[in-house]
Design an enzyme around this catalytic site. Structure first.
Site, PDB file in Angstrom:
ATOM      1  N   ASP A  12       0.946  -1.240   0.169  1.00 47.00           N
ATOM      2  CA  ASP A  12      -0.126   0.074   0.001  1.00 47.00           C
ATOM      3  C   ASP A  12       0.980   1.368   0.029  1.00 47.00           C
ATOM      4  O   ASP A  12       1.958   1.181  -0.225  1.00 47.00           O
ATOM      5  CB  ASP A  12      -0.945   0.130   0.915  1.00 47.00           C
ATOM      6  CG  ASP A  12      -0.108   0.102   2.477  1.00 47.00           C
ATOM      7  OD1 ASP A  12       1.020   0.278   2.481  1.00 47.00           O
ATOM      8  OD2 ASP A  12      -1.077  -0.035   3.575  1.00 47.00           O
ATOM      9  N   CYS A  69       2.369  -3.807   4.188  1.00 46.39           N
ATOM     10  CA  CYS A  69       1.330  -2.607   4.501  1.00 46.39           C
ATOM     11  C   CYS A  69       1.955  -2.177   5.945  1.00 46.39           C
ATOM     12  O   CYS A  69       2.707  -2.600   6.161  1.00 46.39           O
ATOM     13  CB  CYS A  69      -0.162  -2.974   4.238  1.00 46.39           C
ATOM     14  SG  CYS A  69      -0.587  -4.366   5.514  1.00 46.39           S
ATOM     15  N   THR A  71       0.855  -2.988   8.870  1.00 48.31           N
ATOM     16  CA  THR A  71       1.176  -3.922   9.938  1.00 48.31           C
ATOM     17  C   THR A  71       1.317  -5.406   9.265  1.00 48.31           C
ATOM     18  O   THR A  71       1.880  -6.248   9.943  1.00 48.31           O
ATOM     19  CB  THR A  71      -0.331  -4.384  10.615  1.00 48.31           C
ATOM     20  OG1 THR A  71      -1.421  -4.554   9.695  1.00 48.31           O
ATOM     21  CG2 THR A  71      -0.696  -3.012  11.432  1.00 48.31           C
ATOM     22  N   HIS A  98       7.633 -25.421   6.872  1.00 47.17           N
ATOM     23  CA  HIS A  98       6.357 -26.535   7.275  1.00 47.17           C
ATOM     24  C   HIS A  98       5.072 -26.114   6.511  1.00 47.17           C
ATOM     25  O   HIS A  98       4.413 -27.043   6.526  1.00 47.17           O
ATOM     26  CB  HIS A  98       6.067 -26.184   8.788  1.00 47.17           C
ATOM     27  CG  HIS A  98       7.158 -26.795   9.816  1.00 47.17           C
ATOM     28  ND1 HIS A  98       7.072 -26.682  10.898  1.00 47.17           N
ATOM     29  CD2 HIS A  98       8.485 -27.176   9.402  1.00 47.17           C
ATOM     30  CE1 HIS A  98       8.186 -27.413  11.598  1.00 47.17           C
ATOM     31  NE2 HIS A  98       9.201 -27.550  10.494  1.00 47.17           N
ATOM     32  N   HIS A 133       4.601 -32.619   6.770  1.00 51.15           N
ATOM     33  CA  HIS A 133       4.212 -31.109   6.538  1.00 51.15           C
ATOM     34  C   HIS A 133       3.249 -31.418   5.040  1.00 51.15           C
ATOM     35  O   HIS A 133       2.405 -30.397   5.004  1.00 51.15           O
ATOM     36  CB  HIS A 133       5.313 -30.370   6.217  1.00 51.15           C
ATOM     37  CG  HIS A 133       6.037 -30.158   7.871  1.00 51.15           C
ATOM     38  ND1 HIS A 133       5.672 -29.721   8.820  1.00 51.15           N
ATOM     39  CD2 HIS A 133       7.345 -30.453   8.018  1.00 51.15           C
ATOM     40  CE1 HIS A 133       6.380 -29.993   9.637  1.00 51.15           C
ATOM     41  NE2 HIS A 133       7.627 -30.635   9.293  1.00 51.15           N
TER      42      HIS A 133
END
Length: 145
Positions: A12, A69, A71, A98, A133
């Site tokens: 962003d 962005c 966060t 994993h 996995h």
């Protein structure tokens, strides 16, 4: 040019500078940065940028995607994408080893540039371990329908 050496980059407006630093960093390692913007600092909506990068990865046009962005929580839900938000190198390695993650999300307001580049390196150098996995990744894929 093949998808195996292409990485979709998007952000962003808050993370343009870090995205550009990552683009230069990965290019120096031989990756092709497919930087899809934005290029101007006007406020923009992170879900559309996360989706654009995810679609390049899901289509096979790019091997990985890195989105940014404020966060790092701005990822969308796109079939075929396994994305993890990472604030440390351990998590970045684990989502590849994993979860066979194909996208990485970083919050520019959470980590600085130096740590972000280390996180990118940890993500890109880790290899999926398969085995038990792979069974779990298959279970995740089955949930997508």
């Amino acid at each position: 040019m093949t998808a195996t050496n292409r990485i979709a980059l998007s952000s962003d407006h808050a993370a343009i500078q870090l995205r550009q630093a990552i683009a230069g960093h990965i290019a120096a390692q031989g990756w092709i940065a497919v930087d899809i913007g934005p290029t101007t600092p006007e406020s923009t909506h992170y879900p559309k940028h996360g989706e654009a990068a995810a679609r390049l990865v899901a289509s096979g046009d790019c091997r990985f995607g890195i989105i940014l962005c404020g966060t790092g929580q701005g990822i969308n839900k796109v079939k075929g994408i396994r994305c993890g938000v990472c604030v440390d190198t351990f998590s970045a390695r684990m989502i590849r080893q994993h979860n066979d993650a194909n996208m990485l999300s970083i919050g520019v307001r959470v980590v600085g540039e130096g740590l972000a580049l280390d996180i990118v390196d940890a993500f890109l150098t880790a290899r999926f371990e398969g085995g038990r996995h792979a069974t779990r990744v298959g279970m995740i894929e089955a949930l997508e329908g």
